[in-house]
Scaffold this active site. Structure first.
Site, PDB file in Angstrom:
ATOM      1  N   ILE A 158       0.832  -1.205   0.000  1.00 30.11           N
ATOM      2  CA  ILE A 158       0.000   0.000   0.000  1.00 30.11           C
ATOM      3  C   ILE A 158       0.865   1.254   0.000  1.00 30.11           C
ATOM      4  O   ILE A 158       0.613   2.200  -0.754  1.00 30.11           O
ATOM      5  CB  ILE A 158      -0.965  -0.008   1.200  1.00 30.11           C
ATOM      6  N   ILE A 232      -4.915   5.341   6.675  1.00 33.02           N
ATOM      7  CA  ILE A 232      -5.694   4.282   6.020  1.00 33.02           C
ATOM      8  C   ILE A 232      -5.226   2.911   6.513  1.00 33.02           C
ATOM      9  O   ILE A 232      -5.562   1.899   5.900  1.00 33.02           O
ATOM     10  CB  ILE A 232      -5.599   4.381   4.478  1.00 33.02           C
ATOM     11  N   ARG A 234      -4.593   1.376  10.445  1.00 32.90           N
ATOM     12  CA  ARG A 234      -5.432   0.975  11.570  1.00 32.90           C
ATOM     13  C   ARG A 234      -5.547   2.155  12.526  1.00 32.90           C
ATOM     14  O   ARG A 234      -4.597   2.921  12.717  1.00 32.90           O
ATOM     15  CB  ARG A 234      -4.833  -0.222  12.315  1.00 32.90           C
ATOM     16  N   GLU A 263     -13.774   1.076  16.074  1.00 31.41           N
ATOM     17  CA  GLU A 263     -14.719   0.920  14.965  1.00 31.41           C
ATOM     18  C   GLU A 263     -15.860  -0.006  15.363  1.00 31.41           C
ATOM     19  O   GLU A 263     -15.639  -0.963  16.112  1.00 31.41           O
ATOM     20  CB  GLU A 263     -13.984   0.353  13.748  1.00 31.41           C
ATOM     21  N   HIS A 281     -13.976   3.140   6.984  1.00 32.60           N
ATOM     22  CA  HIS A 281     -13.095   2.005   6.680  1.00 32.60           C
ATOM     23  C   HIS A 281     -13.491   1.359   5.348  1.00 32.60           C
ATOM     24  O   HIS A 281     -13.743   0.154   5.268  1.00 32.60           O
ATOM     25  CB  HIS A 281     -13.141   0.969   7.810  1.00 32.60           C
TER      26      HIS A 281
END
Length: 316
Positions: A158, A232, A234, A263, A281
């Site tokens: 990523i 992006i 955790r 979350e 998310h």
């Protein structure tokens, strides 16, 4: 023995359809297995599908006496208790890089939205501010991307895709990770130095004890009043209380967040701030990413039930 697989986390049924065409799935819908099924129903479950961020400890594994594989739907696996899995000789697999492009796209979207103040601009137009020529400090010009310093924390799949994308915007890119990589970007020797150097900090590091709240009040102060943080990875990587304070007192200029500490609940304080952009998310939530993640899950399960090595294993 049947290829029986427990769906441990709560997933939309559409995400499990392709997998269900290949394997005998039973769905706990986010509940502990023993709360959703009888001991007899769980006795011959040999594999489990989970969202990598959801806590999965030894007590859950003990409810499944034949469990031999935990397969994470997605890249993350921070919720899995690897010590407990190893003690029970349970394999762990994931979907490495399957959603990297989608997550990187969202990181760029969040950066552009918060630095260009897209949400306040949208509100200004909808409420008639533009047509009525109302003055608004939120509509003052902001720095553009050419020459902007973007620091990428974490240079995995990523992180690399984020770096490639921001470089195309004529930015200056540097990164920090535990090891140096063969990439065309400057490597900075410490996270502190990266944060002090950059205008935008992209958080793309894996979650774990070593990264818990590593972006804290001191780090945010180093980022400075013209700095932005985009997360992006955790929610646990950022001290959320410190972030709220930094956004409120303008210690930093703004933030773009797709992940949160608790979350699916984002702190109410974040939702009241105009200098933060929030998404639930959804970084990897694209059709192509889901197909790729499902491919990895199917490949891991197929190999496991054939008594072959997992093609996408996670090393403990």
């Amino acid at each position: 023995m049947a290829d029986k697989v427990l769906i441990y986390s709560r997933f939309p049924k559409a995400m499990m359809k392709r997998i269900g065409d290949r394997f005998d799935l039973i769905d706990a819908a986010g509940k502990k297995p023993a709360e959703a099924f009888s001991a007899d129903e769980l006795r011959d479950v040999r594999a489990l599908i989970t969202a990598g961020g959801q806590a999965l400890k030894g007590d859950v594994m003990d409810m499944l006496p034949q469990l031999g594989a935990i397969i994470c739907y997605g890249t993350g696996y921070d919720g899995v208790d690897f010590k407990a899995a190893a003690e029970r000789k349970i394999l762990v697999g994931n979907s490495p890089g399957a959603n990297a492009a989608s997550v990187a796209d969202l990181a760029l979207t969040l950066m552009l939205a918060v630095t260009r103040r897209i949400l306040p601009a949208d509100q200004y137009l909808r409420e008639g501010g533009w047509s009525q020529a109302k003055p608004s400090p939120l509509m003052s010009p902001q720095p553009g991307n050419p020459g902007r310093k973007v620091g990428v924390y974490g240079m995995g799949e990523i992180g690399r895709k984020i770096a490639a994308r921001v470089a195309a915007f004529e930015t200056e890119v540097a990164y920090y990770s535990r090891s140096k990589h063969d990439v065309p970007y400057r490597h900075i020797e410490s996270l502190e130095a990266l944060v002090e150097w950059c205008d935008v900090l992209m958080v793309a590091v894996r979650a774990g004890p070593d990264t818990q709240h590593i972006i804290n009040a001191d780090m945010l102060k180093k980022l400075g009043p013209n700095g932005y943080v985009i997360n992006i990875s955790r929610g646990s990587v950022i001290d959320e209380a410190a972030l709220v304070t930094a956004l409120t007192d303008k210690t930093i200029a703004g933030a773009g967040l797709d992940v949160f500490e608790t979350e699916p609940h984002a702190p109410g304080a974040l939702t009241t701030l105009l200098n933060v952009v929030l998404t639930p998310h959804v970084g990897g939530h694209t059709l192509d990413s889901h197909v790729s993640m499902q491919d990895c899950v199917i490949a891991n399960l197929t190999a496991y039930f054939a008594d072959k090595p997992l093609p996408y294993p996670v090393a403990s």
